[in-house]
Design an enzyme around this catalytic site. Structure first.
Site, PDB file in Angstrom:
ATOM      1  CD  GLU A 132      -1.703  -2.573   1.425  1.00 50.28           C
ATOM      2  OE1 GLU A 132      -2.615  -3.158   1.134  1.00 50.28           O
ATOM      3  OE2 GLU A 132      -0.904  -2.745   1.838  1.00 50.28           O
ATOM      4  CG  HIS A 201     -10.481  -7.268   7.668  1.00 48.24           C
ATOM      5  ND1 HIS A 201      -9.405  -7.743   8.316  1.00 48.24           N
ATOM      6  CD2 HIS A 201     -10.077  -7.472   6.319  1.00 48.24           C
ATOM      7  CE1 HIS A 201      -8.505  -8.334   7.533  1.00 48.24           C
ATOM      8  NE2 HIS A 201      -8.992  -8.119   6.378  1.00 48.24           N
TER       9      HIS A 201
END
Length: 396
Positions: A132, A201
């Site tokens: 990322e 998450h």
């Protein structure tokens, strides 16, 4: 349960709240709570103006009847609306490109980029390694050269690995370069509490990014505003973070066939009302409207605003509502400490404190990692019953 936040401030008492007693339906006047979280007041031309202030005791849920639900439009799920907006912008502007994990031929983890790689090629729809920090930095560099990249984080929690790039480069380079560089980049992806996705998450990261100078933030909540905000974010000269909720991707709505672009800095008036202003965004919009049906049956008339723009706030729309209702309830899925609600509370207190007749109440998620167990997960997030209780407390 979700937490309550009461900022201390001085409040005037000049505005008394009157809750009308239940009334029967009169001819020529119908109040309808719509399934898209709006409440329409349909009044015959001959109805007296004072009748607009009366409430029905029974809310009726029907299909939406607004600009985003015209009969001539087409129905899309929210993820399809995002995909359509992205595809239209890629067709319109060859500088628009997409990069991220599995955004290419797989079509993205939630299929927002489905079908784009075969149409536009691998150079404009670039699959990246699981890195990322690297591909977000690559997107920022591409924006500096004049491209308009759309960077997808497979999950917004993963973008914490790119926080250095987003903070030190994405938000600041326009200023630190003396205006020599613009950073027209969109950073987007799913977030929020899903259904037993676990703590890592299920994060709400709006509060993490709101303090970064130079970045705009918006949150979509319907297929209509998802497409309009996506197109506006891509066309913006500023870096924009678009927050999408993992549980709203399969929400269906009819949207116009003609092109439209929404403002990145405007809130949406979801339901006009007189008694209390409820400010919310993203998934909590639907919890609020579920509570609104109960509140209408109890004789209350809440005004519901989807703030949409998380940075900057649309203080014009919010301020006009506060001046009318004199009471504010904020409902968010973000954490209480340092969350969007805390910033919104501060902004309202600083700008509209003299118009408040009661302390602002902020319903937020608890400051705990989201549990995996479904029953515990529900306890960490604001529920409609808590919203009803908070409104009753405000309107006493």
């Amino acid at each position: 349960m979700a937490t309550l936040f009461h900022p201390t401030a001085a409040f005037s008492t000049s505005h008394k709240l009157h809750i009308p007693s239940p009334i029967s339906v009169r001819k020529g006047q119908i109040f309808v709570v719509r399934s898209d979280a709006r409440m329409n007041n349909l009044i015959s031309r001959g109805a007296h103006k004072s009748q607009t202030q009366r409430l029905l005791t029974n809310a009726v849920a029907t299909k939406a009847d607004n600009s985003s639900s015209s009969k001539t439009g087409h129905e899309l799920l929210l993820f399809e609306a995002l995909q359509e907006g992205l595809e239209e912008e890629m067709e319109r502007d060859p500088r628009v490109c997409v990069m991220g994990e599995d955004v290419g031929h797989y079509g993205g983890s939630y299929k927002v980029t489905k079908g784009l790689a075969p149409k536009f090629g691998d150079l404009r729809v670039l699959d990246t390694p699981i890195a990322e920090n690297a591909f977000t930095g690559m997107g920022i560099g591409a924006a500096m050269t004049g491209l308009r990249p759309v960077v997808e984080g497979m999950n917004m929690g993963f973008l914490l690995l790119a926080f250095n790039q987003i903070s030190n480069n994405c938000g600041m380079l326009h200023y630190t370069s003396g205006g020599q560089f613009k950073i027209p980049i969109v950073i987007r992806g799913p977030g929020g509490v899903g259904r037993q996705l676990g703590a890592e998450h299920s994060q709400r990261l709006e509060s993490y990014f709101q303090s970064i100078p130079g970045i705009q933030m918006v949150a979509c909540s319907t297929p209509y505003n998802a497409k309009g905000l996506m197109k506006a974010a891509i066309r913006s000269e500023n870096p924009v973070i678009l927050f999408e909720h993992v549980l709203l991707y399969n929400l269906k709505e009819r949207i116009p066939d003609e092109e439209y672009v929404l403002s990145l800095e405007e809130a949406e008036m979801v339901r006009p009302g007189e008694h209390v202003t409820i400010l919310t965004y993203s998934r909590m919009r639907y919890h609020v409207m579920q509570a609104a049906k109960t509140l209408v049956n109890k004789g209350y008339d809440p005004e519901v605003i989807d703030i949409r723009s998380l940075k900057p706030f649309d203080l014009y729309t919010i301020g006009n509502s506060v001046k009318k209702t004199h009471r504010v309830l904020i409902v968010e899925e973000c954490m209480r400490t340092g969350g969007i609600g805390a910033s919104l509370t501060a902004a309202i207190t600083e700008n509209f404190n003299d118009y408040l007749d009661a302390p602002i109440i902020c319903l937020s998620s608890q400051d705990v990692p989201t549990p995996y167990a479904g029953t515990l997960e529900e306890w960490t997030v604001v529920q409609p019953a808590q919203i009803v209780t908070a409104v009753e407390q405000l309107c006493q």
